[in-house]
Design a protein around this motif. Structure first.
Motif, PDB file in Angstrom:
ATOM      1  N   TRP A 124       5.395  10.919  10.027  1.00  0.00           N
ATOM      2  CA  TRP A 124       5.331   9.223   9.934  1.00  0.00           C
ATOM      3  C   TRP A 124       6.669   8.280   9.801  1.00  0.00           C
ATOM      4  CZ3 TRP A 124       0.852   7.278   8.854  1.00  0.00           C
ATOM      5  CH2 TRP A 124       0.633   6.393   8.679  1.00  0.00           C
ATOM      6  N   VAL A 125       6.279   7.451  10.204  1.00  0.00           N
ATOM      7  CA  VAL A 125       7.026   6.320  10.442  1.00  0.00           C
ATOM      8  C   VAL A 125       5.953   5.185   9.433  1.00  0.00           C
ATOM      9  CG1 VAL A 125       8.403   4.292  11.798  1.00  0.00           C
ATOM     10  CG2 VAL A 125       8.023   6.842  12.916  1.00  0.00           C
ATOM     11  N   PRO A 126       6.232   4.905   8.603  1.00  0.00           N
ATOM     12  CA  PRO A 126       5.463   4.397   8.019  1.00  0.00           C
ATOM     13  C   PRO A 126       5.441   2.129   8.464  1.00  0.00           C
ATOM     14  CG  PRO A 126       7.607   4.785   6.661  1.00  0.00           C
ATOM     15  CD  PRO A 126       8.034   5.041   8.128  1.00  0.00           C
ATOM     16  N   TYR A 155       0.780  -1.305  -0.092  1.00  0.00           N
ATOM     17  CA  TYR A 155      -0.486  -0.425   0.177  1.00  0.00           C
ATOM     18  C   TYR A 155       0.814   0.853   0.409  1.00  0.00           C
ATOM     19  CZ  TYR A 155      -3.160  -3.041   1.839  1.00  0.00           C
ATOM     20  OH  TYR A 155      -4.417  -4.423   1.486  1.00  0.00           O
ATOM     21  N   GLU A 156       0.187   2.317  -0.629  1.00  0.00           N
ATOM     22  CA  GLU A 156       0.470   3.735  -0.309  1.00  0.00           C
ATOM     23  C   GLU A 156       0.043   4.360   0.043  1.00  0.00           C
ATOM     24  OE1 GLU A 156       3.337   3.146  -4.795  1.00  0.00           O
ATOM     25  OE2 GLU A 156       1.687   4.424  -4.508  1.00  0.00           O
ATOM     26  N   LEU A 157       0.441   5.951   1.062  1.00  0.00           N
ATOM     27  CA  LEU A 157      -0.970   6.403   1.588  1.00  0.00           C
ATOM     28  C   LEU A 157      -0.011   8.033   0.618  1.00  0.00           C
ATOM     29  CD1 LEU A 157      -2.538   6.893   3.657  1.00  0.00           C
ATOM     30  CD2 LEU A 157      -0.381   7.716   4.749  1.00  0.00           C
ATOM     31  N   HIS A 158      -0.975   8.604   0.012  1.00  0.00           N
ATOM     32  CA  HIS A 158      -0.798  10.027  -0.816  1.00  0.00           C
ATOM     33  C   HIS A 158      -1.593  11.035   0.039  1.00  0.00           C
ATOM     34  CE1 HIS A 158       1.077   8.553  -4.571  1.00  0.00           C
ATOM     35  NE2 HIS A 158      -0.159   6.806  -3.331  1.00  0.00           N
ATOM     36  N   LEU A 172       4.641   7.216   2.034  1.00  0.00           N
ATOM     37  CA  LEU A 172       4.071   8.394   2.597  1.00  0.00           C
ATOM     38  C   LEU A 172       4.193   8.982   0.817  1.00  0.00           C
ATOM     39  CD1 LEU A 172       1.749  10.441   3.725  1.00  0.00           C
ATOM     40  CD2 LEU A 172       3.498  11.231   4.911  1.00  0.00           C
ATOM     41  N   PHE A 173       3.953   9.491   0.318  1.00  0.00           N
ATOM     42  CA  PHE A 173       3.732  10.254  -1.154  1.00  0.00           C
ATOM     43  C   PHE A 173       3.158  11.911  -0.076  1.00  0.00           C
ATOM     44  CE2 PHE A 173       4.625   6.220  -2.505  1.00  0.00           C
ATOM     45  CZ  PHE A 173       6.150   6.426  -2.770  1.00  0.00           C
ATOM     46  N   VAL A 174       3.781  12.906  -0.872  1.00  0.00           N
ATOM     47  CA  VAL A 174       2.853  14.082  -0.124  1.00  0.00           C
ATOM     48  C   VAL A 174       2.596  14.925  -1.494  1.00  0.00           C
ATOM     49  CG1 VAL A 174       2.536  16.545   0.670  1.00  0.00           C
ATOM     50  CG2 VAL A 174       3.220  14.523   1.739  1.00  0.00           C
ATOM     51  N   HIS A 175       1.352  15.483  -2.099  1.00  0.00           N
ATOM     52  CA  HIS A 175       0.758  15.939  -3.159  1.00  0.00           C
ATOM     53  C   HIS A 175       0.748  17.252  -3.251  1.00  0.00           C
ATOM     54  CE1 HIS A 175       1.771  11.896  -5.091  1.00  0.00           C
ATOM     55  NE2 HIS A 175       1.394  11.734  -4.589  1.00  0.00           N
ATOM     56  N   THR A 178      -6.955  15.890   1.567  1.00  0.00           N
ATOM     57  CA  THR A 178      -7.495  14.807   1.133  1.00  0.00           C
ATOM     58  C   THR A 178      -6.303  13.493   1.540  1.00  0.00           C
ATOM     59  OG1 THR A 178      -9.090  15.462   0.304  1.00  0.00           O
ATOM     60  CG2 THR A 178      -8.152  12.775   0.661  1.00  0.00           C
ATOM     61  N   THR A 179      -6.452  12.739   2.504  1.00  0.00           N
ATOM     62  CA  THR A 179      -4.836  11.486   2.899  1.00  0.00           C
ATOM     63  C   THR A 179      -6.161   9.966   1.051  1.00  0.00           C
ATOM     64  OG1 THR A 179      -4.566  12.531   4.054  1.00  0.00           O
ATOM     65  CG2 THR A 179      -3.710  10.220   3.794  1.00  0.00           C
ATOM     66  N   VAL A 180      -5.255   9.475   0.577  1.00  0.00           N
ATOM     67  CA  VAL A 180      -5.482   7.956  -0.056  1.00  0.00           C
ATOM     68  C   VAL A 180      -4.509   7.356   0.568  1.00  0.00           C
ATOM     69  CG1 VAL A 180      -6.352   7.400  -2.248  1.00  0.00           C
ATOM     70  CG2 VAL A 180      -6.839   9.896  -1.868  1.00  0.00           C
ATOM     71  N   LEU A 181      -5.244   5.599   0.755  1.00  0.00           N
ATOM     72  CA  LEU A 181      -4.814   4.631   0.827  1.00  0.00           C
ATOM     73  C   LEU A 181      -5.201   3.903  -0.123  1.00  0.00           C
ATOM     74  CD1 LEU A 181      -2.890   2.818   2.391  1.00  0.00           C
ATOM     75  CD2 LEU A 181      -5.080   1.831   3.649  1.00  0.00           C
ATOM     76  N   VAL A 182      -3.984   3.846  -1.131  1.00  0.00           N
ATOM     77  CA  VAL A 182      -3.693   3.113  -2.178  1.00  0.00           C
ATOM     78  C   VAL A 182      -3.327   1.939  -2.040  1.00  0.00           C
ATOM     79  CG1 VAL A 182      -3.377   3.426  -4.958  1.00  0.00           C
ATOM     80  CG2 VAL A 182      -3.799   5.975  -3.729  1.00  0.00           C
ATOM     81  N   ARG A 183      -3.944   0.414  -2.938  1.00  0.00           N
ATOM     82  CA  ARG A 183      -3.122  -1.024  -2.749  1.00  0.00           C
ATOM     83  C   ARG A 183      -2.308  -0.530  -4.455  1.00  0.00           C
ATOM     84  NH1 ARG A 183      -7.028  -4.805  -2.705  1.00  0.00           N
ATOM     85  NH2 ARG A 183      -7.486  -4.319  -5.023  1.00  0.00           N
TER      86      ARG A 183
END
Length: 92
Positions: A30-32, A7-10, A36-39, A60-65
């Motif tokens: 953040w300790v993953p 997973y990734e967190l955006h 984490l990607f910040v846009h 908005t924070t999105v969790l992506v598979r």
């Protein structure tokens, strides 16, 4: 046994958004359990990425598979611990 998903967190923010600055501060340490990607949606690349995920508000924070599927979306300032708890449930 099947392959375990990753997973990734955006985190989508904007420089002019006060709540976004608060959200970025909350995630500064953040300790993953996930990366984490910040846009900043003011940048061209991040703007198009925000369209890919249907972002209409910031922060908005999105969790992506890893296959690109959006698993969960948090709108507004969110506590990292809340997101971490949700992610940990995925790994059980």
């Amino acid at each position: 046994m099947g392959k375990r998903n990753s997973y990734e967190l955006h985190l989508f923010t904007a420089s002019w958004c006060k709540c976004c600055r608060q959200q970025k501060e909350k995630f500064a340490d953040w300790v993953p359990p996930v990366k984490l990607f910040v846009h900043d949606i003011d940048s061209k690349d991040s703007f198009f990425k925000s369209k890919d995920y249907g972002i209409t508000d910031v922060p908005t924070t999105v969790l992506v598979r890893d296959d690109g599927q959006v698993i969960w979306k948090w709108v507004d300032v969110t506590e990292p611990k809340e997101i971490e708890n949700y992610i940990n449930k995925l790994f059980i």
